[in-house]
Structures are given as structure tokens and as C-alpha cells.
Design a protein around this motif. Structure first.
Motif, PDB file in Angstrom:
ATOM      1  N   ARG A 207       1.099  -1.280  -0.038  1.00  0.00           N
ATOM      2  CA  ARG A 207       0.027   0.426  -0.141  1.00  0.00           C
ATOM      3  C   ARG A 207       0.792   1.048  -0.007  1.00  0.00           C
ATOM      4  NH1 ARG A 207      -3.744  -1.926   4.885  1.00  0.00           N
ATOM      5  NH2 ARG A 207      -5.342  -3.683   3.974  1.00  0.00           N
ATOM      6  N   PRO A 208       0.782   1.837  -1.583  1.00  0.00           N
ATOM      7  CA  PRO A 208       1.890   3.780  -1.419  1.00  0.00           C
ATOM      8  C   PRO A 208       1.085   4.132  -1.037  1.00  0.00           C
ATOM      9  CG  PRO A 208       1.789   2.286  -3.437  1.00  0.00           C
ATOM     10  CD  PRO A 208       0.953   0.988  -2.334  1.00  0.00           C
ATOM     11  N   PRO A 209       1.227   5.266  -0.414  1.00  0.00           N
ATOM     12  CA  PRO A 209       0.927   6.501  -1.214  1.00  0.00           C
ATOM     13  C   PRO A 209       0.451   6.988  -2.050  1.00  0.00           C
ATOM     14  CG  PRO A 209       2.308   7.639   0.223  1.00  0.00           C
ATOM     15  CD  PRO A 209       2.600   5.990  -0.219  1.00  0.00           C
TER      16      PRO A 209
ATOM     17  N   VAL B  37       5.711   8.791  -1.849  1.00  0.00           N
ATOM     18  CA  VAL B  37       6.804   7.710  -2.167  1.00  0.00           C
ATOM     19  C   VAL B  37       7.181   8.452  -3.070  1.00  0.00           C
ATOM     20  CG1 VAL B  37       5.867   5.561  -2.314  1.00  0.00           C
ATOM     21  CG2 VAL B  37       7.571   5.348  -2.064  1.00  0.00           C
ATOM     22  N   TYR B  38       8.903   8.089  -3.449  1.00  0.00           N
ATOM     23  CA  TYR B  38       9.159   7.655  -4.190  1.00  0.00           C
ATOM     24  C   TYR B  38       9.537   6.990  -5.072  1.00  0.00           C
ATOM     25  CZ  TYR B  38      13.844   9.078  -7.477  1.00  0.00           C
ATOM     26  OH  TYR B  38      14.563   9.969  -8.187  1.00  0.00           O
ATOM     27  N   VAL B  39       9.452   6.793  -6.987  1.00  0.00           N
ATOM     28  CA  VAL B  39       9.052   5.622  -7.627  1.00  0.00           C
ATOM     29  C   VAL B  39      10.121   4.789  -7.368  1.00  0.00           C
ATOM     30  CG1 VAL B  39       9.927   7.159  -9.331  1.00  0.00           C
ATOM     31  CG2 VAL B  39       8.013   5.345  -9.844  1.00  0.00           C
TER      32      VAL B  39
ATOM     33  N   LEU C  34       2.004  -4.321   3.379  1.00  0.00           N
ATOM     34  CA  LEU C  34       3.307  -4.101   3.661  1.00  0.00           C
ATOM     35  C   LEU C  34       2.983  -2.743   3.501  1.00  0.00           C
ATOM     36  CD1 LEU C  34       6.051  -6.683   2.819  1.00  0.00           C
ATOM     37  CD2 LEU C  34       5.197  -5.821   5.106  1.00  0.00           C
ATOM     38  N   HIS C  35       2.926  -1.131   3.923  1.00  0.00           N
ATOM     39  CA  HIS C  35       3.219   0.156   3.561  1.00  0.00           C
ATOM     40  C   HIS C  35       4.401   0.657   3.554  1.00  0.00           C
ATOM     41  CE1 HIS C  35      -0.738   0.893   6.144  1.00  0.00           C
ATOM     42  NE2 HIS C  35      -0.655  -0.017   5.410  1.00  0.00           N
ATOM     43  N   VAL C  36       4.149   1.056   2.326  1.00  0.00           N
ATOM     44  CA  VAL C  36       6.144   1.592   2.082  1.00  0.00           C
ATOM     45  C   VAL C  36       5.832   3.008   1.511  1.00  0.00           C
ATOM     46  CG1 VAL C  36       7.575   1.801  -0.697  1.00  0.00           C
ATOM     47  CG2 VAL C  36       6.044  -0.567   0.458  1.00  0.00           C
ATOM     48  N   ALA C  37       7.090   4.139   2.511  1.00  0.00           N
ATOM     49  CA  ALA C  37       6.360   5.478   1.812  1.00  0.00           C
ATOM     50  C   ALA C  37       8.009   6.221   1.855  1.00  0.00           C
ATOM     51  CB  ALA C  37       5.997   6.076   2.672  1.00  0.00           C
ATOM     52  N   ASP C  38       7.667   7.263   1.483  1.00  0.00           N
ATOM     53  CA  ASP C  38       9.333   8.075   1.582  1.00  0.00           C
ATOM     54  C   ASP C  38       9.795   8.056   3.284  1.00  0.00           C
ATOM     55  OD1 ASP C  38       9.911   8.354  -0.527  1.00  0.00           O
ATOM     56  OD2 ASP C  38       9.851  10.425  -0.664  1.00  0.00           O
ATOM     57  N   THR C  39      11.026   8.252   3.849  1.00  0.00           N
ATOM     58  CA  THR C  39      11.341   8.407   5.668  1.00  0.00           C
ATOM     59  C   THR C  39      10.468   9.886   6.148  1.00  0.00           C
ATOM     60  OG1 THR C  39      13.007   7.529   5.256  1.00  0.00           O
ATOM     61  CG2 THR C  39      13.099   8.492   6.959  1.00  0.00           C
TER      62      THR C  39
ATOM     63  N   PRO D 115      14.468   2.994   2.495  1.00  0.00           N
ATOM     64  CA  PRO D 115      14.086   3.472   1.038  1.00  0.00           C
ATOM     65  C   PRO D 115      15.538   4.188   0.953  1.00  0.00           C
ATOM     66  CG  PRO D 115      11.992   4.555   3.016  1.00  0.00           C
ATOM     67  CD  PRO D 115      13.288   3.923   3.452  1.00  0.00           C
ATOM     68  N   PRO D 116      15.864   3.663  -1.057  1.00  0.00           N
ATOM     69  CA  PRO D 116      17.459   4.163  -0.933  1.00  0.00           C
ATOM     70  C   PRO D 116      17.302   5.384  -1.251  1.00  0.00           C
ATOM     71  CG  PRO D 116      16.366   2.819  -2.436  1.00  0.00           C
ATOM     72  CD  PRO D 116      15.236   2.858  -1.296  1.00  0.00           C
ATOM     73  N   TYR D 117      16.395   6.378  -1.536  1.00  0.00           N
ATOM     74  CA  TYR D 117      16.581   8.196  -1.746  1.00  0.00           C
ATOM     75  C   TYR D 117      15.599   8.668  -0.981  1.00  0.00           C
ATOM     76  CZ  TYR D 117      18.540   6.114  -6.057  1.00  0.00           C
ATOM     77  OH  TYR D 117      19.203   5.246  -7.553  1.00  0.00           O
ATOM     78  N   SER D 118      16.601   9.881  -0.709  1.00  0.00           N
ATOM     79  CA  SER D 118      15.755  10.918   0.410  1.00  0.00           C
ATOM     80  C   SER D 118      14.723  11.239  -0.245  1.00  0.00           C
ATOM     81  CB  SER D 118      16.333  11.758   1.299  1.00  0.00           C
ATOM     82  OG  SER D 118      17.290  13.044   0.366  1.00  0.00           O
TER      83      SER D 118
END
Length: 323
Positions: free
Chosen positions: A168-170, A206-208, A229-234, A299-302
Motif C-alpha cells: 500500500r503506497p501513498p 513515496v519516490y517511484v 506492507l505500507h511503503v513510503a519515504d522516510t 528507502p534508498p533515496y531521500s
């Protein structure tokens, strides 16, 4: 290495996910409705039927995938023309999803990663970041269809033993983003005054590239089995912070006007746009503790790196259009 089949492989997320998987050494097959839009390293499967009606019958001979990542969906419609939006979303996002899962299972695929949406849970966090344990309360046809698809897939998993992973991404952003995020960049580029200076609610994004990395882990890591699982940037910036960061990377400083949130909400009611204003003003933070704990994923990117890459793409697009 794994063989991953991606539906919607030529979409915004699908193209990035394909590249990330290929660069990691995996084999990728992509299901598309129009030919010729994929990375040449992707095995293209042209399947133009409505709502995957012919998906099982058209399964390519010899295709043996380890996992399906189901990205294809009916997404937000800016100007809905269906007389029954719930039925239209359900037809693609529930019935179509089940057709893909059934065909995949019959052809030996044992893991199915379903890309849902945080909108399957809620439109606002009500003061606490949304976790996977929150009772779902979707508010629009899209969110309701995503939740219904999750529930249907979990029932199918119980019947068959298929390993279903729900992600589940935003809001997803990055180069080639469309819809509201692109409209925001248009406004910043034109130096339009934006009445968002007083908006305090924080919203997860969330960055692609981060989403693609998370989906790769969900596709290949045994620890993801059966998880939601929820996925998002920091980071979860306010709208004002987002505008300032984007403006900085666009080299167009944001012109923010301080308008009280109560006035914005009143304007929404008067113009019949309450839902849009509520989403703009309200907080929607996502709790990503589970994916960090279960998969050890970060996340590998900020967020700032993601916004910078998005702004570079936009600036290049504008420069090309002026040539």
C-alpha cells in the motif's frame, strides 16, 4: 535470480520497476495493452483485452514466472463519466485482478504482489500514522475497489495456497509523474501564488525509485510471504514544505500565501470541492514500521533526492518544449 511478470509494465511505476529488476539481474516480462513502449530487455506480452478477460487464454507458451507484480489498474479519474463509478472501478480492480491471479496460479506462479493503495485504508490519519492494523475505511470508489481486491485475493490465497503480498503506497512521485503532482509543478513553474502557507498537515509520499526497490524486495524476499506492507519515504512533509522544496529544485521559489485552513475548507464547501480540499489540508502519514522490521527495508533515496530528480525532469521537459 527470479523471473518477474509485471502487469502495466509501461506505466509510470512499471517502467521504473522493470529497470530496477533488470539491473539487479532478474528476468522481466511485461504485460501491456500497446506494443513498443518497453525497455528492449523486457519480454513484451501484448494483452489488450478489457479487464484481462483473455489473460488466461493468451498466456504465452513457455512463460514460467516466479512472481506477478500486478500494477495495472483503473486509477483516479479526473472527470468521471461513468454512471456507476464503483462498478467501473470494481470491474477492473477486483474482477480483473482476480483473473490475473487465477491465470498466474494455473501457470505455476506462486507469489502475487498486489500494488494496492493507502486509500484502501483511509484518506486521513486522524492524528496517528496509518499502519497495516488500522481498520480500513476507504472513502471513494478507487479506495473501495482496492480494498475489495485485497480481500478477494486473500480469500483466493486461503483457497489455493498462493502467496499474496499486498503493498500500500501513498502518492507516488518522480520523473514523468502526472495528475495533481504535475499540476502543482505547473503552478510553481508559472510562479502562481498558492494559498498553502498555513497548511500544517503532514502527508507521506513515496519516490517511484523507492517504491520500485520495495516491490523488488516484496517479489523476491521469502520474508515477504503473506504480508501486507505500507511503503513510503522516510519524510512526510507538509504541503508548504513540499512546495518550498520543489520550488527550490525547479529554480522557481514557491509563492505561498498564508490562508487559514478554515477558509480553505469553507471555499471547498462553497465550490463543491470539499473532498479535494480535505485531502490537501488533512494529514495522511503512513507507518512503515512493518516493512522495515520484516524485510529490513529502508528507502534508498531521500525525499529531497526524489524531488530533485523530479524537478530535473520537469525543467528538461520545459527546456525541450522551448527549443
Amino acid at each position: 535470480m527470479s523471473h518477474i511478470l509485471i502487469t502495466g509494465a509501461n506505466g509510470f511505476v512499471g517502467r521504473t520497476l522493470s529497470r530496477v529488476l533488470l539491473d539487479a539481474g532478474h528476468t522481466v516480462s511485461g504485460v501491456v495493452r500497446r506494443a513498443g513502449q518497453l525497455d528492449p530487455r523486457v519480454n513484451e506480452w501484448l494483452e489488450p483485452s478489457t479487464d484481462f478477460a483473455a489473460f488466461e487464454a493468451q498466456w504465452p507458451a513457455g512463460l514460467a514466472a516466479d512472481c506477478v507484480v500486478h500494477l495495472a489498474a483503473r486509477v483516479h479519474v479526473m472527470q468521471e463519466d461513468s454512471t456507476d463509478p464503483d462498478a467501473a472501478f470494481r470491474s477492473t480492480n477486483v474482477e480483473g485482478t482476480l483473473r490475473v491471479a487465477r491465470a498466474a496460479w494455473k501457470h505455476g506462479v506462486r507469489r502475487f504482489v498486489f500494488v494496492s493503495s493507502i486509500k484502501a485504508v483511509a484518506e486521513a490519519d486522524r492524528g496517528r500514522p496509518l499502519s497495516e492494523d488500522n481498520a480500513p475505511a476507504p472513502e471513494d470508489p478507487y479506495g473501495r475497489s482496492k480494498l475489495a481486491a485485497e480481500q478477494a485475493l486473500l480469500r483466493y490465497a486461503q483457497e489455493t495456497g498462493m502467496d499474496v503480498v499486498i503493498v500500500r503506497p501513498p502518492l507516488v512521485y518522480g520523473p514523468e509523474v502526472r495528475a495533481n503532482f504535475l499540476q502543482l509543478m505547473h503552478g510553481l513553474w508559472r510562479r502562481m501564488p498558492l494559498p498553502l502557507g498555513a497548511v500544517r498537515g503532514r502527508r507521506s509520499l513515496v519516490y517511484v525509485e523507492n517504491l520500485a526497490d520495495a516491490l523488488m524486495h516484496c517479489s523476491t524476499d521469502p520474508r515477504a510471504a503473506g504480508q501486507c506492507l505500507h511503503v513510503a519515504d522516510t519524510d512526510a512533509p507538509t504541503v508548504a514544505e513540499l512546495c518550498r522544496a520543489l520550488g527550490r529544485h525547479l529554480h522557481r521559489p514557491a509563492r505561498l500565501v498564508t490562508v487559514p485552513e478554515s477558509v480553505l475548507r469553507l471555499a471547498g464547501r462553497l465550490t463543491g470541492r470539499s473532498a479535494q480540499i480535505d485531502r490537501l489540508v488533512g494529514a495522511l502519514q503512513v507507518d512503515t514500521t512493518r516493512i522495515r522490521t520484516v524485510l529490513g527495508w529502508t528507502p534508498p533515496y531521500s525525499t529531497d533526492e526524489g524531488l530533485a530528480a523530479t524537478a530535473r525532469w520537469y525543467r528538461a521537459m520545459k527546456e525541450d518544449s522551448q527549443c
